[in-house]
Write an enzyme that holds these catalytic residues in place. Structure first.
Site, PDB file in Angstrom:
ATOM      1  N   HIS A  56     -29.284   0.531   7.694  1.00  0.00           N
ATOM      2  CA  HIS A  56     -30.574   1.226   7.686  1.00  0.00           C
ATOM      3  C   HIS A  56     -31.497   0.496   6.714  1.00  0.00           C
ATOM      4  O   HIS A  56     -31.070  -0.378   5.983  1.00  0.00           O
ATOM      5  CB  HIS A  56     -30.409   2.704   7.322  1.00  0.00           C
ATOM      6  CG  HIS A  56     -29.934   2.962   5.935  1.00  0.00           C
ATOM      7  ND1 HIS A  56     -28.641   2.673   5.518  1.00  0.00           N
ATOM      8  CD2 HIS A  56     -30.564   3.488   4.861  1.00  0.00           C
ATOM      9  CE1 HIS A  56     -28.511   3.020   4.244  1.00  0.00           C
ATOM     10  NE2 HIS A  56     -29.667   3.509   3.821  1.00  0.00           N
ATOM     11  N   HIS A  58     -33.378   1.232   4.001  1.00  0.00           N
ATOM     12  CA  HIS A  58     -33.707   1.557   2.620  1.00  0.00           C
ATOM     13  C   HIS A  58     -33.516   0.341   1.713  1.00  0.00           C
ATOM     14  O   HIS A  58     -32.592  -0.455   1.919  1.00  0.00           O
ATOM     15  CB  HIS A  58     -32.865   2.732   2.128  1.00  0.00           C
ATOM     16  CG  HIS A  58     -33.275   4.032   2.735  1.00  0.00           C
ATOM     17  ND1 HIS A  58     -32.473   5.141   2.699  1.00  0.00           N
ATOM     18  CD2 HIS A  58     -34.405   4.405   3.406  1.00  0.00           C
ATOM     19  CE1 HIS A  58     -33.093   6.148   3.315  1.00  0.00           C
ATOM     20  NE2 HIS A  58     -34.260   5.715   3.749  1.00  0.00           N
ATOM     21  N   ASP A  60     -32.280  -0.280  -1.140  1.00  0.00           N
ATOM     22  CA  ASP A  60     -31.001  -0.545  -1.807  1.00  0.00           C
ATOM     23  C   ASP A  60     -29.965  -1.117  -0.837  1.00  0.00           C
ATOM     24  O   ASP A  60     -28.860  -1.475  -1.253  1.00  0.00           O
ATOM     25  CB  ASP A  60     -30.461   0.707  -2.510  1.00  0.00           C
ATOM     26  CG  ASP A  60     -30.199   1.872  -1.574  1.00  0.00           C
ATOM     27  OD1 ASP A  60     -31.025   2.107  -0.668  1.00  0.00           O
ATOM     28  OD2 ASP A  60     -29.182   2.563  -1.747  1.00  0.00           O
ATOM     29  N   HIS A  61     -30.332  -1.254   0.439  1.00  0.00           N
ATOM     30  CA  HIS A  61     -29.464  -1.893   1.430  1.00  0.00           C
ATOM     31  C   HIS A  61     -30.079  -3.177   1.988  1.00  0.00           C
ATOM     32  O   HIS A  61     -29.414  -3.899   2.722  1.00  0.00           O
ATOM     33  CB  HIS A  61     -29.172  -0.935   2.587  1.00  0.00           C
ATOM     34  CG  HIS A  61     -28.304   0.206   2.181  1.00  0.00           C
ATOM     35  ND1 HIS A  61     -26.957   0.233   2.423  1.00  0.00           N
ATOM     36  CD2 HIS A  61     -28.596   1.349   1.509  1.00  0.00           C
ATOM     37  CE1 HIS A  61     -26.450   1.357   1.936  1.00  0.00           C
ATOM     38  NE2 HIS A  61     -27.426   2.041   1.368  1.00  0.00           N
TER      39      HIS A  61
END
Length: 131
Positions: A56, A58, A60-61
């Protein structure tokens, strides 16, 4: 099959190198925080990163995507339901749908659409391992 899990970043995210143990071709799942460590681990294990897989969008990914693309010319696999939220400039985007298969070396990775956390959230199934 090759799987390596790395805990990276202040939010204790997991980044994975997954792929084919024989061909040494791997994908990196959710590259974030410390791209240098990801690339060093691949090099240390004589692995060739051939793709980026995004669960996904976001940050932090995904906050390492641009840095990896500065080093490697590889495609990014992301759900077709997520691309309106995340498309890095000049990237080779491969939109995925539920049930699609990505071939990394000789290993087949199945995409499973899992909306909820984000509209285009997806998991990746490699044999009996779900990421």
């Amino acid at each position: 099959m090759y799987i390596q899990q790395m805990e990276i970043g202040s939010m204790q995210n997991y980044v994975y190198l997954v792929g084919d143990k024989e061909t040494k071709e791997v994908a990196v799942i959710d590259p974030a925080w410390n791209v240098k460590k990801i690339l060093e681990e691949a090099q240390k294990n004589s692995l060739k990163i051939v793709a980026i897989l995004i669960t996904h969008d976001h940050p932090d990914h995904t906050n390492g995507v641009d840095e990896i693309l500065n080093e490697l010319e590889i495609p990014i696999y992301i759900s077709k339901h997520e691309t309106k939220y995340f498309i890095p400039p000049n990237a080779d985007i491969r939109e995925t749908g539920d049930g699609d298969t990505i071939l990394i070396g000789n290993e087949k990775i199945k995409c499973i659409h899992t909306p909820g956390h984000t509209p285009g959230g997806q998991c990746f199934l490699l044999e009996n391992y779900l990421f």
